[in-house]
Scaffold this active site. Structure first.
Site, PDB file in Angstrom:
ATOM      1  CB  ALA A  10      -0.909  -0.006   1.224  1.00 55.86           C
ATOM      2  CG  ASP A  16       6.504   6.630   7.459  1.00 57.56           C
ATOM      3  OD1 ASP A  16       7.727   6.813   7.575  1.00 57.56           O
ATOM      4  OD2 ASP A  16       5.664   7.178   8.189  1.00 57.56           O
ATOM      5  CB  SER A  17       3.627   3.793   2.142  1.00 60.56           C
ATOM      6  OG  SER A  17       3.511   4.993   1.412  1.00 60.56           O
ATOM      7  CG  MET A  36      -6.098   1.450  -1.668  1.00 60.88           C
ATOM      8  SD  MET A  36      -6.477   0.582  -0.112  1.00 60.88           S
ATOM      9  CE  MET A  36      -4.963   0.900   0.794  1.00 60.88           C
ATOM     10  CB  CYS A 106      -9.887   3.554   7.337  1.00 61.75           C
ATOM     11  SG  CYS A 106      -9.254   3.609   5.650  1.00 61.75           S
ATOM     12  CB  CYS A 203      -7.496  10.808   4.872  1.00 60.18           C
ATOM     13  SG  CYS A 203      -8.873   9.644   4.780  1.00 60.18           S
TER      14      CYS A 203
END
Length: 368
Positions: A10, A16-17, A36, A106, A203
């Site tokens: 993801a 970080d991702s 996403m 989420c 978000c």
């Protein structure tokens, strides 16, 4: 074909991702990136420019990493399922007089489920995220534990993930500090990632104004709930407020009332549209009931009172407590008073660094 397997990562476009994806690529996994699209800022009506994980810039940043390293990247539009579950729940909880935690919802019901469905379609063995947490198998269970960097630890937001999902989850950053993540990105020339500001807002509320969001989401709400009473703990009416959904337990600022001393919201009464006020000491409770449990380290704790450190909000350091399970609920007896236990928030039980499980706060009270 990688001997380590294929992993769907993801990728939000943040450091970080992105580093998680790069690390797994370098470790020999066959990486597939996925971003996403969870929310359309234009429909929120907020005042802040679109930023964060759903913005076009962030999607492009994630894709650029994939292009540079030569692995595929996909964008999936999950706005409909995100809105149906997370946004509707967020709104409903405030209308019920509770304080929701959309990030936990989420993670549990949208991100992991969506990732695993796509992982299966793409032939991926694992999924991975940039969360600061760890997962291991022990005694037939998959156990979440805190990330090494206590200041960035995100295990609190992950208690709801199922055992089936955890069995296929990798957290590449769990044993690293944020400073090491930045150094890793800098060494590989990803300077823009290092300089990119981090987002801490919900978000879908980039301007941090949840009251404005509720008013836009439910246009008639403000008129329907206006004129409720502020009431002190002793029953004295001290003023009028804008409506119970626009306040949260523990709130002190933005009450719009001057009493000559610091006043805090101690309770919210939906039925009477009353917001109860008190002093700081009135916020302290030593008991709470938790529902909709998800057990992580142990399958259950029925008939097994257990010593824990329990956290009742994300930035809570935690308080020593004894937990007792009764069916699908957990009774928590804190060994000292805990301030501002808000119904609708998550409570997470720890044994050392390990997550025993968690659930949703239903009520708080004093145990004699």
């Amino acid at each position: 074909m990688s001997t380590k397997g294929r992993v769907l990562v993801a990728m939000s476009g943040g450091i970080d991702s992105s580093v998680a994806a790069v690390m797994l690529h370098e470790q020999g996994y066959e990486v597939v990136g996925m971003t996403m699209k969870t929310w359309d800022y234009a429909s929120s009506g907020g005042s802040k420019k679109e930023t964060g994980c759903c913005s076009l810039d962030s999607i492009n940043d994630a894709r650029n990493i994939a292009v540079q390293l030569g692995f595929p990247h996909y964008i999936i539009d999950i706005r409909e399922e995100f809105g149906d579950y997370v946004i509707n729940h967020f709104t409903d909880e405030y209308l019920a007089g509770r304080t929701p935690n959309p990030c936990v919802l989420c993670n549990t019901h949208i991100k992991w489920d969506s990732l695993l469905r796509r992982a299966d379609k793409l032939g991926c063995d694992f999924i991975a995220t940039g969360h600061y947490a760890n997962v291991r198998e022990e005694n037939g269970r998959y156990v979440i534990s805190k990330g090494l960097d206590e200041n960035k630890d995100q295990s609190y937001a992950l208690w709801g993930i199922s055992q089936e999902s955890l069995a296929r989850t990798i957290f590449p950053l769990g044993k690293l500090h944020k400073s090491e993540i930045r150094a890793f990105a800098t060494e590989r020339g990803f300077h823009e990632l290092v300089q990119k500001p981090e987002s801490y807002e919900i978000c879908f509320i980039p301007d941090n104004d949840y009251r404005g969001f509720l008013k836009r989401r439910v246009p008639e709400l403000a008129e329907q709930v206006a004129g409720g009473e502020f009431v002190m703990e002793d029953g004295k009416v001290v003023g009028k407020h804008e409506g119970y959904p626009f306040y949260t337990v523990g709130q002190r600022k933005g009450l719009g009332i001057a009493l000559g001393f610091p006043a805090f919201v101690t309770r919210i009464e939906k039925e009477t549209n009353r917001v109860i006020l008190g002093n700081y000491d009135d916020l302290a409770k030593n008991g709470t009931t938790i529902g909709k449990l998800n057990m992580v380290k142990y399958a259950d704790l029925l008939d097994k009172p257990t010593a824990t450190v329990t956290k009742v909000r994300y930035n809570d350091p935690g308080t020593e407590a004894i937990i007792e399970q009764f069916g699908d609920k957990m009774k928590v007896h804190f060994l000292s008073g805990v301030h501002a236990i808000a119904p609708g928030q998550a409570a997470v039980f720890y044994e050392g660094n390990d997550v025993i499980g968690g659930g949703w706060i239903e009520t708080s009270y004093h145990i004699q």
